[in-house]
Scaffold this motif. Structure first.
Motif, PDB file in Angstrom:
ATOM      1  N   ALA A 105      10.060   0.197  -8.284  1.00  0.00           N
ATOM      2  CA  ALA A 105       8.792  -0.075  -7.623  1.00  0.00           C
ATOM      3  C   ALA A 105       8.031  -1.187  -8.324  1.00  0.00           C
ATOM      4  O   ALA A 105       7.522  -2.124  -7.680  1.00  0.00           O
ATOM      5  N   PHE A 106       7.950  -1.128  -9.647  1.00  0.00           N
ATOM      6  CA  PHE A 106       7.238  -2.171 -10.396  1.00  0.00           C
ATOM      7  C   PHE A 106       7.833  -3.546 -10.110  1.00  0.00           C
ATOM      8  O   PHE A 106       7.115  -4.520  -9.868  1.00  0.00           O
ATOM      9  N   ASN A 107       9.167  -3.620 -10.147  1.00  0.00           N
ATOM     10  CA  ASN A 107       9.830  -4.906  -9.953  1.00  0.00           C
ATOM     11  C   ASN A 107       9.643  -5.430  -8.533  1.00  0.00           C
ATOM     12  O   ASN A 107       9.352  -6.619  -8.330  1.00  0.00           O
ATOM     13  N   SER A 108       9.792  -4.564  -7.536  1.00  0.00           N
ATOM     14  CA  SER A 108       9.692  -5.015  -6.148  1.00  0.00           C
ATOM     15  C   SER A 108       8.246  -5.315  -5.754  1.00  0.00           C
ATOM     16  O   SER A 108       7.989  -6.260  -4.995  1.00  0.00           O
ATOM     17  N   LEU A 109       7.282  -4.531  -6.257  1.00  0.00           N
ATOM     18  CA  LEU A 109       5.871  -4.840  -5.997  1.00  0.00           C
ATOM     19  C   LEU A 109       5.512  -6.207  -6.569  1.00  0.00           C
ATOM     20  O   LEU A 109       4.802  -6.999  -5.935  1.00  0.00           O
ATOM     21  N   ILE A 149       0.834  -1.211   0.000  1.00  0.00           N
ATOM     22  CA  ILE A 149       0.000   0.000   0.000  1.00  0.00           C
ATOM     23  C   ILE A 149       0.866   1.258   0.000  1.00  0.00           C
ATOM     24  O   ILE A 149       0.666   2.176  -0.810  1.00  0.00           O
ATOM     25  N   SER A 150       1.822   1.309   0.910  1.00  0.00           N
ATOM     26  CA  SER A 150       2.645   2.528   1.034  1.00  0.00           C
ATOM     27  C   SER A 150       3.486   2.755  -0.217  1.00  0.00           C
ATOM     28  O   SER A 150       3.639   3.892  -0.674  1.00  0.00           O
ATOM     29  N   GLN A 151       4.029   1.675  -0.805  1.00  0.00           N
ATOM     30  CA  GLN A 151       4.851   1.839  -2.001  1.00  0.00           C
ATOM     31  C   GLN A 151       4.018   2.277  -3.199  1.00  0.00           C
ATOM     32  O   GLN A 151       4.476   3.062  -4.038  1.00  0.00           O
ATOM     33  N   THR A 152       2.802   1.792  -3.274  1.00  0.00           N
ATOM     34  CA  THR A 152       1.912   2.222  -4.353  1.00  0.00           C
ATOM     35  C   THR A 152       1.662   3.723  -4.280  1.00  0.00           C
ATOM     36  O   THR A 152       1.734   4.440  -5.294  1.00  0.00           O
ATOM     37  N   MET A 153       1.392   4.225  -3.082  1.00  0.00           N
ATOM     38  CA  MET A 153       1.137   5.661  -2.914  1.00  0.00           C
ATOM     39  C   MET A 153       2.391   6.490  -3.205  1.00  0.00           C
ATOM     40  O   MET A 153       2.317   7.557  -3.829  1.00  0.00           O
ATOM     41  N   SER A 154       3.547   6.006  -2.759  1.00  0.00           N
ATOM     42  CA  SER A 154       4.794   6.737  -2.995  1.00  0.00           C
ATOM     43  C   SER A 154       5.144   6.765  -4.475  1.00  0.00           C
ATOM     44  O   SER A 154       5.533   7.807  -5.022  1.00  0.00           O
ATOM     45  N   SER A 155       4.991   5.635  -5.145  1.00  0.00           N
ATOM     46  CA  SER A 155       5.316   5.558  -6.568  1.00  0.00           C
ATOM     47  C   SER A 155       4.364   6.417  -7.391  1.00  0.00           C
ATOM     48  O   SER A 155       4.752   6.999  -8.409  1.00  0.00           O
ATOM     49  N   ALA A 156       3.124   6.494  -6.943  1.00  0.00           N
ATOM     50  CA  ALA A 156       2.158   7.342  -7.632  1.00  0.00           C
ATOM     51  C   ALA A 156       2.569   8.815  -7.559  1.00  0.00           C
ATOM     52  O   ALA A 156       2.379   9.577  -8.516  1.00  0.00           O
ATOM     53  N   ALA A 157       3.150   9.220  -6.426  1.00  0.00           N
ATOM     54  CA  ALA A 157       3.632  10.602  -6.294  1.00  0.00           C
ATOM     55  C   ALA A 157       4.782  10.867  -7.262  1.00  0.00           C
ATOM     56  O   ALA A 157       4.868  11.944  -7.868  1.00  0.00           O
TER      57      ALA A 157
END
Length: 536
Positions: free
Chosen positions: A340-344, A128-136
């Motif tokens: 982010a894509f790879n780690s998610l 969840i947190s990485q999705t929000m950070s990557s979106a920024a």
């Protein structure tokens, strides 16, 4: 919108094609899902270190740091003083656990220490947190493309996502690392040109500008006030943000995963040490840019502060400069998005799909699944990026940091409890983590306490409540887990394992000599900033 021109388009398109070709070449070497997650452990440490730097610097720093400093002055540097302390903590305590366990997802540690529910919880929090950070990050880059080309911001969000997605799907973590190396060169070249142009265009010298800013209170780098409602104080930087960044570098799959591609633990540590020694200079450079922009534009307000550096590049009018800046910002963004894509995808595949849904399948099956999950997360990230566009106009670096602050306390608390507290149990951990979220939310909504302190509040609450709940629910623990620091020390002694590998400690809690130099560097930066206002 400005006149972009054929030369600028040529530079930008060449950069995009080069990234895609690099992903295609590296992708031919990807045969298994493990190759996709951590490569073949042949990547040199310096490339991994540059990738770490490029990932966290990102478009947030290129755009957001000058915007933040434009409004608040040099005091913003306090938020970034802590990197030497952070890197020391991570390589002394976190890396040995991850390497000794031989994991691809660092959240596997939570299962080994506590159980399956703990692993599922922290993996979910991070997703969840990485999705929000990557979106920024995605939003920030799209603002740039919109500014310089006239493309609608939402359309730009889709374009940037597609470009980063293609080479990440093709080449996995190895493509991520090597494209980050190329992207970092472009990023800092663009920033260097901007700094040179700003110095040349100004009707005053840099020293004159700093003197003027000092008289306006914009040049005080060390705010010593004990004001918990202020964001940029020495105490929030050295204490609160040290914990925040320890979470980023120690418990964030996106950051740690690339170090798992290193040849050995020594190379992994060296890659992080590079960040420890250079981070201050990078952030100081971009913050000085913001301070100088304040002098150049005489503090005039901008509709969106994140476009200040772009506006200057446009005003300067150097042929090809906007193309270089566009490529630099896209480079900064994609160095974060590809990671982010790879780690998610890695966490989704290993911690959920492989564990609960499709066990015992072939390596080819999991490689295909990883690539499909990469695509899925790229699509998901688009939606919060659009929300940022609709609701954000302040420094995107500050926006990103605020978003992350809601989650980092929970993540840090879970690892600290695992490392140092024998009495912490899984049941207690679940109660403590949930309570920590409630407390942080209450503090954010009901008080004026600045967001850097949310990590300390969340982690502190988590640790205290977990220990109390563990004793109530599970009683006193008599068995020492081998996944605590003391447990690892005992296991090394019982098994007769070597404490060092290639001259670097594998045992948690042991300090490699170079860490003392890193600490000395931290003290030197404090002394430099303390003396700065007296030198101007």
């Amino acid at each position: 919108m400005i006149e972009f021109g054929a030369l600028n388009w040529g530079i930008l398109i060449t950069y995009i094609i080069a990234n895609l070709l690099l992903g295609l070449v590296i992708g031919k070497k990807i045969k298994t899902d493990e190759d996709f997650y951590i490569g073949q452990k042949t990547t040199p440490w310096w490339a991994i270190g540059i990738s770490v730097i490029a990932t966290y610097v990102s478009a947030m720093t290129f755009l957001g740091a000058p915007a933040w400093a434009y409004n608040e002055g040099l005091s913003v540097i306090a938020i970034h003083l802590n990197y030497p302390l952070v890197i020391m903590a991570v390589i002394i305590f976190f890396f040995p656990f991850f390497y000794n366990a031989g994991v691809a997802s660092i959240y596997e540690y939570q299962e080994k220490r506590f159980g399956k529910r703990a692993r599922a919880l922290i993996s979910s929090l991070w997703l969840i947190s990485q999705t929000m950070s990557s979106a920024a990050v995605l939003y920030a880059t799209s603002v740039v493309l919109s500014f310089i080309t006239g493309i609608d911001v939402i359309a730009a969000i889709f374009i940037v996502t597609l470009i980063a997605l293609i080479y990440t799907v093709l080449g996995g973590i190895t493509a991520v690392i090597w494209t980050d190396v190329v992207q970092s060169v472009i990023l800092f070249t663009g920033a260097g040109i901007i700094f040179y142009a700003l110095a040349q265009e100004s009707s005053f010298s840099i020293m004159d500008a700093l003197t003027q800013l000092k008289s306006e209170g914009k040049l005080n780098p060390l705010n010593m006030d004990f004001d918990f409602t202020a964001t940029s104080t020495v105490w929030s930087g050295v204490i609160a943000m040290a914990l925040y960044h320890t979470t980023v570098y120690g418990t964030n799959q996106m950051m740690v995963q690339r170090t798992l591609a290193a040849k050995n633990i020594g190379d992994a540590k060296k890659s992080y040490l590079l960040m420890g020694f250079v981070a201050f200079f990078i952030y100081f450079f971009f913050i000085i840019l913001g301070v100088l922009f304040y002098a150049y534009y005489q503090g005039k307000p901008f509709e969106n502060d994140n476009t200040i550096i772009l506006q200057f590049a446009s005003d300067y009018g150097m042929p090809g400069l906007m193309g270089i800046i566009a490529a630099a910002v896209m480079a900064a963004s994609m160095s974060s998005l590809d990671s982010a894509f790879n780690s998610l995808s890695t966490v989704t595949t290993i911690d959920f799909y492989k564990k609960y849904f499709k066990q015992g399948k072939s390596e080819a099956h999991y490689l295909k699944a990883s690539r499909l999950f990469t695509l899925l997360w790229a699509v998901i990230i688009i939606f919060p990026a659009i929300l940022y566009h609709l609701h954000s106009s302040g420094s995107i670096l500050e926006v990103l940091s605020k978003v992350g602050s809601y989650f980092v306390g929970a993540q840090l608390g879970m690892f600290v409890l695992g490392f140092f507290f024998k009495q912490a149990t899984e049941n207690g951990l679940l109660v403590g983590t949930g309570t920590g979220f409630v407390v942080v939310a209450a503090v954010a909504i009901g008080t004026d306490i600045a967001w850097p302190w949310y990590c300390l509040i969340g982690a502190g609450t988590n640790i205290c409540i977990t220990l109390i709940a563990s004793r109530i629910l599970d009683g006193k623990q008599h068995t020492l887990s081998e996944y605590t620091v003391k447990g690892q020390i005992k296991k090394f002694a019982d098994e007769g394992w070597a404490e060092k590998e290639h001259g670097w400690y594998r045992l948690p809690g042991k300090i490699d000599p170079i860490n003392y130099w890193l600490f000395a560097f931290f003290i030197a930066t404090l002394l430099f900033l303390s003396s700065l206002q007296y030198l101007v």
